[in-house]
Design a protein around this motif. Structure first.
Motif, PDB file in Angstrom:
ATOM      1  N   ARG A 172      37.668  38.460  50.196  1.00 16.35           N
ATOM      2  CA  ARG A 172      38.883  39.001  49.579  1.00 16.35           C
ATOM      3  C   ARG A 172      40.108  38.653  50.417  1.00 16.35           C
ATOM      4  O   ARG A 172      41.219  38.538  49.886  1.00 16.35           O
ATOM      5  N   PHE A 173      39.902  38.518  51.730  1.00 15.34           N
ATOM      6  CA  PHE A 173      40.988  38.054  52.602  1.00 15.34           C
ATOM      7  C   PHE A 173      40.895  36.560  52.869  1.00 15.34           C
ATOM      8  O   PHE A 173      41.881  35.827  52.740  1.00 15.34           O
ATOM      9  N   ALA A 232      41.989  34.492  49.926  1.00 11.06           N
ATOM     10  CA  ALA A 232      43.167  34.999  49.209  1.00 11.06           C
ATOM     11  C   ALA A 232      44.352  34.059  49.388  1.00 11.06           C
ATOM     12  O   ALA A 232      44.522  33.437  50.435  1.00 11.06           O
ATOM     13  N   HIS A 270      50.659  35.916  49.831  1.00 10.39           N
ATOM     14  CA  HIS A 270      51.603  36.611  48.946  1.00 10.39           C
ATOM     15  C   HIS A 270      52.992  36.598  49.572  1.00 10.39           C
ATOM     16  O   HIS A 270      53.199  37.118  50.660  1.00 10.39           O
ATOM     17  N   HIS A 287      56.990  43.683  53.236  1.00 14.26           N
ATOM     18  CA  HIS A 287      55.836  44.195  52.491  1.00 14.26           C
ATOM     19  C   HIS A 287      55.918  45.694  52.235  1.00 14.26           C
ATOM     20  O   HIS A 287      55.052  46.254  51.561  1.00 14.26           O
ATOM     21  N   LYS A 346      53.929  51.150  48.861  1.00 15.38           N
ATOM     22  CA  LYS A 346      53.225  50.601  50.021  1.00 15.38           C
ATOM     23  C   LYS A 346      54.008  50.964  51.282  1.00 15.38           C
ATOM     24  O   LYS A 346      54.960  50.294  51.664  1.00 15.38           O
ATOM     25  N   LYS A 348      42.409  45.071  51.388  1.00 16.30           N
ATOM     26  CA  LYS A 348      42.633  44.445  50.084  1.00 16.30           C
ATOM     27  C   LYS A 348      41.691  45.016  49.019  1.00 16.30           C
ATOM     28  O   LYS A 348      42.007  44.993  47.829  1.00 16.30           O
ATOM     29  N   LYS A 387      44.176  53.306  49.294  1.00 12.26           N
ATOM     30  CA  LYS A 387      44.388  52.185  48.378  1.00 12.26           C
ATOM     31  C   LYS A 387      45.819  52.112  47.881  1.00 12.26           C
ATOM     32  O   LYS A 387      46.375  51.020  47.722  1.00 12.26           O
ATOM     33  N   THR A 444      49.098  48.030  52.591  1.00 14.17           N
ATOM     34  CA  THR A 444      49.070  46.600  52.302  1.00 14.17           C
ATOM     35  C   THR A 444      48.953  45.838  53.625  1.00 14.17           C
ATOM     36  O   THR A 444      48.929  46.456  54.695  1.00 14.17           O
TER      37      THR A 444
END
Length: 369
Positions: A27-28, A31, A34, A150, A155, A192, A238, A242
């Protein structure tokens, strides 16, 4: 019959490793980066130092040269016995961005970094806080810009990457940086997936509101370490967490120079992890169990040449997917060179960690003094 069971166990362990490295860590690792929109949120950079005179002399000026419009630097001297406080006083006189917080020895909280940090957080004038340590420096003058980009209304916790400097011709340095890479891959990936469990105080941002929402460090004040990971384990979720892993957002610090120093550092980290939430302890424990089990079962099965035509391809397959996952993560975190030594470092690290667990059973590690 025994070897059949061992083979089934070996295959099962390899499958669990595949889930960790490809499904979870992927997932990281896989990825896409971003790009966050640059913001101009007023920020307080908080630096807690104890007997770090040589480091703060070099690194505080880098914090004051950040390309960011609205920030202050809160320097916390935690009862230093060297020239740290005098240097902080000098920086405060020279630059209006600097605010000094002086912490004297307190019998109830002596040697507790969390007490010093709490005073610094309360003294910060801004709602958003960015943390690093006295022995750390930002990779660029856009560090604040990258980390704050971010932060959003939802977040309010940003996990960053705290790297270690590269030292030529040092195998210990490669071990330290590989472990840092693996740890970051894990906490970035779980964040993530909506299950953040730790961050590093060398590079961490959060809203002051999050600090007071969980009563600061009060629930684990008696535990000397964990101002970063225990706080994140308690406060992050969650919805509010971030990550940031752009190269300009990295911080760097000097790694330990001897095996003994690094081993003692690992003992502190491991002793803190036992206070994590139950699920986090379970998934970290299961990961380590699958790592050591893979090697032990592979050695036993190959030593007795039991179904080696099945065992050997499984071993090769395992190295391919682990190298692939960590290789992509290393590319993101600029640690590619450690992957050349991956098989050797991994084996050394696994059995060093086992040694740490055993040592901590019989004696307590030394924490921040």
């Amino acid at each position: 019959m025994v070897f059949e069971i061992l083979l089934i166990a070996f295959a099962t362990v390899t499958l669990l490793q595949f889930l960790y490295y490809i499904v979870f860590f992927g997932r990281f690792s896989f990825a896409k980066k971003h790009e966050a929109k640059t913001k101009k949120i007023p920020i307080s950079v908080i630096v807690c130092a104890k007997n770090e005179a040589e480091n703060v002399k070099k690194f505080v000026p880098l914090l004051l040269e950040q390309n960011y419009p609205d920030y202050e630097v809160v320097l916390i001297d935690d009862a230093s016995s060297d020239e740290t406080r005098e240097l902080f006083e000098y920086f405060e006189k020279q630059n209006t961005k600097v605010k000094l917080v002086k912490v004297d020895n307190n019998e109830a909280f002596w040697g507790n970094k969390k007490y010093a940090l709490t005073l610094g957080i309360k003294a910060a004038k801004n709602e958003y806080l960015l943390f690093t340590d006295g022995d750390c420096y930002p990779n660029s003058n856009n560090w604040i810009t990258e980390m704050t980009a971010h932060l959003t209304m939802h977040k309010t916790i940003v996990l960053g990457y705290g790297a270690y400097e590269k030292v030529k011709n040092s195998f210990l340095n490669k071990i330290i940086r590989f472990e840092t890479l693996l740890t970051a891959t894990q906490y970035f990936a779980w964040a993530k997936m909506g299950q953040p469990y730790m961050g590093v105080g060398r590079n961490l941002a959060y809203k002051k509101e999050e600090f007071f929402k969980v009563r600061g460090f009060m629930d684990h004040m008696k535990i000397r370490s964990g101002d970063d990971d225990l706080f994140i384990n308690q406060a992050a979720n969650k919805q509010n967490t971030t990550i940031c892993f752009s190269e300009d957002s990295f911080t760097y610090s000097e790694p330990r120079k001897t095996f003994k120093e690094w081993f003692n550092q690992k003992r502190r980290h491991v002793s803190t992890a036992k206070h994590y939430k139950a699920f986090d302890k379970f998934q970290l424990g299961l990961f380590f169990f699958t790592q050591i089990s893979f090697f032990l079962l592979a050695v036993i099965l190959l030593a007795f040449q039991y179904q080696w035509m099945i065992v050997l391809p499984i071993v090769v397959f395992r190295y391919i997917f682990t190298w692939l996952s960590l290789g992509f993560a290393a590319g993101k975190l600029k640690e590619k060179d450690v992957m050349y030594w991956f098989p050797f470092i991994e084996i050394f690290l696994i059995f060093t960690q086992l040694n740490v667990f055993i040592t901590n059973i019989f004696s307590k590690p030394v924490h921040w003094k």
